[in-house]
Design a protein around this motif. Sequence first.
Motif, PDB file in Angstrom:
ATOM      1  N   ARG A  67      18.050 -16.993   0.532  1.00 21.67           N
ATOM      2  CA  ARG A  67      17.487 -16.535   1.811  1.00 21.67           C
ATOM      3  C   ARG A  67      18.299 -15.376   2.364  1.00 21.67           C
ATOM      4  NH1 ARG A  67      18.561 -17.374   7.303  1.00 21.67           N
ATOM      5  NH2 ARG A  67      20.277 -18.657   6.634  1.00 21.67           N
ATOM      6  N   ASP A  94      16.874 -11.836   2.914  1.00 18.25           N
ATOM      7  CA  ASP A  94      16.965 -11.347   4.294  1.00 18.25           C
ATOM      8  C   ASP A  94      17.667  -9.987   4.325  1.00 18.25           C
ATOM      9  OD1 ASP A  94      16.360 -11.701   6.965  1.00 18.25           O
ATOM     10  OD2 ASP A  94      18.320 -12.585   7.432  1.00 18.25           O
ATOM     11  N   ARG A 145       9.369 -12.083   7.619  1.00 24.10           N
ATOM     12  CA  ARG A 145      10.508 -12.888   8.109  1.00 24.10           C
ATOM     13  C   ARG A 145      10.057 -14.313   8.424  1.00 24.10           C
ATOM     14  NH1 ARG A 145      15.886 -11.340   9.393  1.00 24.10           N
ATOM     15  NH2 ARG A 145      15.759 -13.001  10.900  1.00 24.10           N
ATOM     16  N   LYS A 146       8.888 -14.409   9.031  1.00 20.39           N
ATOM     17  CA  LYS A 146       8.353 -15.730   9.372  1.00 20.39           C
ATOM     18  C   LYS A 146       8.064 -16.528   8.093  1.00 20.39           C
ATOM     19  CE  LYS A 146       4.828 -17.731  12.358  1.00 20.39           C
ATOM     20  NZ  LYS A 146       3.676 -17.465  13.208  1.00 20.39           N
ATOM     21  N   ARG A 170      11.365 -17.677   6.595  1.00 21.95           N
ATOM     22  CA  ARG A 170      11.911 -18.819   7.340  1.00 21.95           C
ATOM     23  C   ARG A 170      11.152 -20.107   6.990  1.00 21.95           C
ATOM     24  NH1 ARG A 170      11.204 -17.551  12.979  1.00 21.95           N
ATOM     25  NH2 ARG A 170      11.871 -15.583  12.187  1.00 21.95           N
ATOM     26  N   ARG A 171       9.813 -20.011   6.917  1.00 17.96           N
ATOM     27  CA  ARG A 171       8.994 -21.180   6.597  1.00 17.96           C
ATOM     28  C   ARG A 171       9.301 -21.682   5.176  1.00 17.96           C
ATOM     29  NH1 ARG A 171       4.104 -19.093   6.853  1.00 17.96           N
ATOM     30  NH2 ARG A 171       3.821 -18.987   4.615  1.00 17.96           N
ATOM     31  N   TYR A 189      12.010 -21.228   3.534  1.00 17.48           N
ATOM     32  CA  TYR A 189      13.376 -21.760   3.515  1.00 17.48           C
ATOM     33  C   TYR A 189      13.396 -23.189   4.070  1.00 17.48           C
ATOM     34  CZ  TYR A 189      18.303 -22.406   4.585  1.00 17.48           C
ATOM     35  OH  TYR A 189      19.576 -22.903   4.660  1.00 17.48           O
ATOM     36  N   LYS A 190      12.665 -23.405   5.155  1.00 24.00           N
ATOM     37  CA  LYS A 190      12.612 -24.755   5.734  1.00 24.00           C
ATOM     38  C   LYS A 190      11.932 -25.736   4.787  1.00 24.00           C
ATOM     39  CE  LYS A 190      12.828 -23.673  10.626  1.00 24.00           C
ATOM     40  NZ  LYS A 190      12.153 -23.710  11.917  1.00 24.00           N
TER      41      LYS A 190
END
Length: 177
Positions: A129, A133, A152-153, A156-157, A159-160
Amino acid sequence: MRSGRILYGGLAIASLAMLLFVAGFFCFRLGLALLAGLFYAVAGKFLLLAFFGLGLLGLFALAKALYRQLCGYFRRDATELRCWFALRNQVRDAGLRAAAEARQSRYRMQLQRGRLAAANHRKHLRQLRQAIDGELAAVRNRLPAATYKSLRKSLRRHYKQADAAAMLALRNQLPCL
């Protein structure tokens, strides 16, 4: 053999007492109350004597059986046999305990490996990530703001969700530097 004679003697005395009771009953019916009272008194004492004798015989038989059982229990060969069985049970229990401990140890090691693998996976995902990033930050000026925010969103999703394949696919969507 002697106890058999005592038993038969006790039964004979009890039978005599019963006969005296019956004789006393007939004497009472015939109106010979004095003789009936005498028969009843003697019959009661004989019956008491018979029950006492049979009770003593029972206690004697119990003591004799207990003595035989105790002698059998403490015999040398019986003691050695019990000792052998106890040792065999101890060996079997030790084997079962060792197997259970080995299973538990394997389970703990497997659990520890799983924890380490999960931690390693999280670490690599975090590094991936951060790398994506960084690449995304490097191409920020060349992307429209909406595209940058959606990337980016998505990063993040993914990665979660711990989806490394999706993160790599997102990386492939970035324009080359």
